[in-house]
Write an enzyme that holds these catalytic residues in place. Structure first.
Site, PDB file in Angstrom:
ATOM      1  N   LYS A 258       9.512   0.276  -5.827  1.00 30.73           N
ATOM      2  CA  LYS A 258      10.037  -1.070  -6.095  1.00 30.73           C
ATOM      3  C   LYS A 258      11.166  -0.956  -7.113  1.00 30.73           C
ATOM      4  CE  LYS A 258       7.805  -5.588  -6.594  1.00 30.73           C
ATOM      5  NZ  LYS A 258       6.623  -6.260  -7.167  1.00 30.73           N
TER       6      LYS A 258
HETATM    7  O1  G3P Z   1       5.212  -9.300  -8.061  1.00 26.42           O
HETATM    8  C1  G3P Z   1       6.296 -10.147  -8.014  1.00 26.42           C
HETATM    9  C2  G3P Z   1       5.983 -11.620  -7.893  1.00 26.42           C
HETATM   10  O2  G3P Z   1       5.108 -11.846  -6.847  1.00 26.42           O
HETATM   11  C3  G3P Z   1       5.562 -12.268  -9.194  1.00 26.42           C
HETATM   12  O3  G3P Z   1       4.948 -13.504  -9.020  1.00 26.42           O
HETATM   13  O4  G3P Z   1       3.646 -15.418  -9.906  1.00 26.42           O
HETATM   14  O5  G3P Z   1       4.645 -13.745 -11.505  1.00 26.42           O
HETATM   15  O6  G3P Z   1       6.089 -15.342 -10.281  1.00 26.42           O
HETATM   16  P1  G3P Z   1       4.832 -14.548 -10.246  1.00 26.42           P
END
Ligand code: G3P
Length: 215
Positions: A87
């Site tokens: 990633k």
């Molecule tokens: O892993 C990346 C993404 O899915 C993060 O989500 O909920 O932290 O905005 P969030």
């Protein structure tokens, strides 16, 4: 559509795997920190532990922001297990690193994508996955689902094979809307997936069937 779980919590990953509908896992440095995973050796071991639970792809994020550092980290991550996808953040050095990894046959997930232009660049560099963060766009009063629609159209126009991995997915309606638009993958907490199970008429109907079965 593939379902990925967005966590580094082994118990939740196991629970999702046991449900039988899990296609992969995404992690990020914040999710690793949340589980208290510290130090290079422990972090690498944790990725292997995740790979040993799931059968699909596992995204492991680099923390370097320069090309050489990303390449060094990404090559170590990719060597860990055949399920690892490296990633890489959507920055200039990240695009160069994705191009490099693509040429080496190392699969990538371009993360922190918030615009169609960024997604186009990720596809041109050969990213395996692109991760638009729809929940974080919603958080700033911008429709994250519009971005998924735009990326779908652009990728279909030119036949890009980069898979749209809708990230920062927060609730079941996000999953349903992503499926309607044609996102290839959603990654979300387990709670958003299990919420898809629920309907009050299912509960009422089952209670009635069970009561009638006793008659
Ligand atoms: O892993 C990346 C993404 O899915 C993060 O989500 O909920 O932290 O905005 P969030």
């Amino acid at each position: 559509m593939k379902f990925f779980i967005d966590t580094a919590n082994l118990a939740q990953i196991k629970e999702a795997q046991d449900l039988g509908v899990l296609d992969g896992v995404t992690t990020n440095p914040s999710l690793m920190a949340k589980e208290g995973i510290k130090g290079q050796d422990n972090i690498l071991k944790h990725y292997v532990d995740i790979c040993n639970i799931v059968t699909g792809d596992v995204s492991a994020e680099v923390i370097s922001t320069d090309f050489e550092g990303m390449v060094r980290e990404g090559e170590i991550l990719a060597e860990l297990h055949s399920q690892i996808v490296v990633k890489v953040p959507m920055i200039k050095e990240g695009i160069k690193a994705i191009k490099y990894f693509t040429e080496k046959g190392i699969r990538t997930n371009c993360t922190l994508v918030f615009s169609a232009g960024q997604a186009l660049l990720a596809a041109k560099a050969g990213a395996t996955y692109v991760s638009p963060f729809i929940g974080r766009l919603d958080d700033v009063s911008t429709d994250g689902l519009n971005l998924i629609e735009d990326i779908r159209q652009i990728y279909d126009n030119y036949g890009y094979e980069t898979q749209i991995l809708a990230a920062s997915v927060r609730h079941p309606m996000h999953i349903i809307d992503c499926a309607k638009i044609g996102a290839d993958v959603v990654t979300c907490p387990l709670s958003a997936i299990t919420a898809l199970l629920k309907h009050p008429l299912t509960d009422i109907g089952l209670a009635q069937f069970l009561a009638d079965a006793k008659k």
